[in-house]
Design a protein around this motif. Structure first.
Motif, PDB file in Angstrom:
ATOM      1  N   UNK A 198       0.862  -1.185   0.000  1.00 53.50           N
ATOM      2  CA  UNK A 198       0.000   0.000   0.000  1.00 53.50           C
ATOM      3  C   UNK A 198       0.897   1.233   0.000  1.00 53.50           C
ATOM      4  N   UNK A 199       0.541   2.240  -0.775  1.00 54.33           N
ATOM      5  CA  UNK A 199       1.369   3.447  -0.894  1.00 54.33           C
ATOM      6  C   UNK A 199       0.564   4.687  -0.511  1.00 54.33           C
ATOM      7  N   UNK A 200       1.254   5.754  -0.124  1.00 61.10           N
ATOM      8  CA  UNK A 200       0.553   7.016   0.151  1.00 61.10           C
ATOM      9  C   UNK A 200      -0.080   7.563  -1.126  1.00 61.10           C
ATOM     10  N   UNK A 201      -1.053   8.438  -0.954  1.00 60.34           N
ATOM     11  CA  UNK A 201      -1.677   9.080  -2.108  1.00 60.34           C
ATOM     12  C   UNK A 201      -0.655   9.902  -2.880  1.00 60.34           C
ATOM     13  N   UNK A 202      -0.720   9.829  -4.195  1.00 63.52           N
ATOM     14  CA  UNK A 202       0.249  10.512  -5.053  1.00 63.52           C
ATOM     15  C   UNK A 202      -0.389  11.733  -5.693  1.00 63.52           C
ATOM     16  N   UNK A 203       0.147  12.898  -5.365  1.00 68.20           N
ATOM     17  CA  UNK A 203      -0.347  14.124  -6.015  1.00 68.20           C
ATOM     18  C   UNK A 203       0.224  14.242  -7.426  1.00 68.20           C
ATOM     19  N   UNK A 204       1.515  13.947  -7.562  1.00 68.21           N
ATOM     20  CA  UNK A 204       2.167  14.052  -8.862  1.00 68.21           C
ATOM     21  C   UNK A 204       2.543  12.683  -9.402  1.00 68.21           C
ATOM     22  N   UNK A 205       2.390  12.503 -10.687  1.00 66.35           N
ATOM     23  CA  UNK A 205       2.743  11.242 -11.343  1.00 66.35           C
ATOM     24  C   UNK A 205       3.633  11.572 -12.532  1.00 66.35           C
ATOM     25  N   UNK A 206       4.858  12.018 -12.241  1.00 62.53           N
ATOM     26  CA  UNK A 206       5.777  12.396 -13.307  1.00 62.53           C
ATOM     27  C   UNK A 206       6.404  11.176 -13.956  1.00 62.53           C
ATOM     28  N   UNK A 207       6.542  11.217 -15.267  1.00 65.93           N
ATOM     29  CA  UNK A 207       7.165  10.109 -15.990  1.00 65.93           C
ATOM     30  C   UNK A 207       8.650  10.051 -15.670  1.00 65.93           C
ATOM     31  N   UNK A 208       9.209   8.847 -15.829  1.00 62.91           N
ATOM     32  CA  UNK A 208      10.649   8.674 -15.636  1.00 62.91           C
ATOM     33  C   UNK A 208      11.140   7.648 -16.655  1.00 62.91           C
ATOM     34  N   UNK A 209      11.696   8.155 -17.766  1.00 63.65           N
ATOM     35  CA  UNK A 209      12.244   7.298 -18.815  1.00 63.65           C
ATOM     36  C   UNK A 209      11.266   6.175 -19.154  1.00 63.65           C
ATOM     37  N   UNK A 210      10.079   6.566 -19.578  1.00 63.12           N
ATOM     38  CA  UNK A 210       8.996   5.595 -19.768  1.00 63.12           C
ATOM     39  C   UNK A 210       8.501   5.546 -21.204  1.00 63.12           C
ATOM     40  N   UNK A 211       9.399   5.660 -22.166  1.00 64.32           N
ATOM     41  CA  UNK A 211       8.964   5.691 -23.563  1.00 64.32           C
ATOM     42  C   UNK A 211       8.278   4.386 -23.967  1.00 64.32           C
ATOM     43  N   UNK A 212       8.834   3.259 -23.539  1.00 64.07           N
ATOM     44  CA  UNK A 212       8.215   1.970 -23.870  1.00 64.07           C
ATOM     45  C   UNK A 212       6.832   1.869 -23.249  1.00 64.07           C
ATOM     46  N   UNK A 213       6.717   2.332 -21.991  1.00 63.91           N
ATOM     47  CA  UNK A 213       5.421   2.300 -21.321  1.00 63.91           C
ATOM     48  C   UNK A 213       4.402   3.178 -22.006  1.00 63.91           C
ATOM     49  N   UNK A 214       4.818   4.368 -22.426  1.00 67.65           N
ATOM     50  CA  UNK A 214       3.905   5.262 -23.148  1.00 67.65           C
ATOM     51  C   UNK A 214       3.438   4.595 -24.433  1.00 67.65           C
ATOM     52  N   UNK A 215       4.374   3.941 -25.120  1.00 64.99           N
ATOM     53  CA  UNK A 215       4.015   3.251 -26.358  1.00 64.99           C
ATOM     54  C   UNK A 215       2.983   2.164 -26.140  1.00 64.99           C
ATOM     55  N   UNK A 216       3.069   1.455 -25.000  1.00 59.28           N
ATOM     56  CA  UNK A 216       2.093   0.397 -24.714  1.00 59.28           C
ATOM     57  C   UNK A 216       0.728   0.972 -24.343  1.00 59.28           C
TER      58      UNK A 216
END
Length: 371
Positions: free
Chosen positions: A264-282
């Motif tokens: 379980x993780x704390x609530x995330x206000x920001x969700x900034x990408x981090x070297x996620x080109x492959x993920x964006x493509x999917x």
């Protein structure tokens, strides 16, 4: 040690850490440290240089002094497998970490261009999205890009389904999210009514899951429903804006009664990408497929002739919102990579100059036609 299978048992299925994800692969990775007399354990929580490590003989408090790297991507994180001192005072010491199989990483909100690891060695990234307000599809796409990039299988869970007025409206909301999340299971749950929890529990039973989402998404309520205990504090959302209060302040690893492990993780206000080109493509698989039909292999899908992506937008096959979101995330990811990679930064500058020159040439050509 009295337990015959520790350390380095020939049958990992007998190991008391199996409920926490221990398997033959981890046993093989740990073998060199077993020879040194160290104890395997899984990090359940990290707090200011100390961490709780679940071992075969219980949870021990351990100091991370000997595993403090300069690279923030290698800091101890919830979900890591560690080698700790077999005995000693409290705290003991973490001597090393086993290589991670997967890691969920986002960019920090600082200006130092650093990544932040939210969870390690996860099999499923469960993105909790509340249905008590307008669904932010762009935010879902961000989470999914990071999830795919991490190596985990993303799952979208639409929480608080009991607050949706009717089944027809709920089906429309599910359709919108499914369009946004190709290839990703989309589940609806109501922890209050108990609906859908069994399906989610079956998914979570298949390994280690990290629970992600903004404050007020119902993550702590889901965690309690999955564990069958009130382990996580739950607070109501604010009446003013419907947003939640931060009830979870650290990342916690919990064994589930039906099998599997939940982080379980704390609530995330920001969700900034981090070297996620492959993920964006999917996430935008349909756009990547269309891009393969464009006339030019380096088509930017802006105004180029023969662009299959733009043609799909014009004929209604591709929603314009999806293309705008794709462009935004690709630009953001390029910027993040360029800030941390000198070669990528130089390539980005060259790309900017090339596009600037092409734009200038196009304007001059138009002026020539107008003259």
């Amino acid at each position: 040690m009295s337990f015959s299978s520790l350390p380095g048992s020939s049958s990992s299925s007998l190991h008391p850490l199996v409920p926490y994800g221990w398997d033959a692969g981890w046993e093989a990775e740990f073998a060199p440290f077993a020879g040194q007399g160290l104890l395997p354990g899984r990090v359940a929580r990290v707090d200011r240089g100390l961490c709780d490590v679940i071992t075969a003989f219980g949870t021990v408090r351990a100091d991370t002094e000997f595993v403090v790297p300069r690279d923030p991507m290698k800091v101890v994180c919830t979900g890591d497998w560690a080698a700790v001192d077999p005995e000693g005072g409290s705290p003991r010491y973490v001597r090393t970490l086993l290589p991670r199989r997967t890691a969920f990483v986002r960019s920090t909100s600082s200006k130092r261009s650093e990544g932040q690891i939210l969870a390690a060695n996860v099999d499923h990234a469960i993105v909790a999205v509340p249905l008590n307000g307008e669904i932010d599809l762009g935010r879902i796409e961000r989470f999914l890009a990071l999830a795919w990039e991490s190596g985990a299988q993303p799952v979208v869970v639409l929480t608080k389904a009991d607050l949706v007025p009717d089944a027809t409206t709920l089906s429309y909301l599910v359709d919108d999210v499914e369009t946004t999340a190709p290839g990703v299971p989309v589940l609806t749950v109501s922890a209050a009514a108990g609906d859908g929890i069994d399906v989610l529990a079956a998914v979570a039973a298949g390994g280690t899951s990290v629970l992600l989402g903004q404050s007020g998404a119902g993550k702590s309520t889901l965690a309690n429903a999955l564990t069958g205990e009130d382990l996580m504090d739950v607070q109501s959302t604010r009446d003013v804006d419907g947003k939640g209060r931060h009830t979870t302040t650290t990342r916690n690893l919990l064994a589930l009664p039906g099998g599997g492990v939940l982080i379980d993780t704390p609530g995330l206000r920001g969700v900034g990408l981090w070297d996620a080109q492959t993920g964006v493509g999917q996430v935008f698989a349909e756009i990547e497929e269309l891009a393969g039909r464009c006339r030019f292999h380096d088509c930017a899908h802006v105004a180029e002739p023969g662009c299959a992506v733009l043609a799909a937008v014009e004929n209604g096959e591709l929603p314009e919102r999806r293309l705008d979101s794709y462009r935004k995330l690709m630009r953001e990811n390029q910027w993040i990579v360029a800030k941390t990679d000198a070669r990528a930064r130089a390539e980005l500058r060259r790309d900017w100059k090339r596009k600037g020159a092409e734009g200038k040439a196009a304007m001059e050509a138009k002026r020539g036609r107008w003259a």
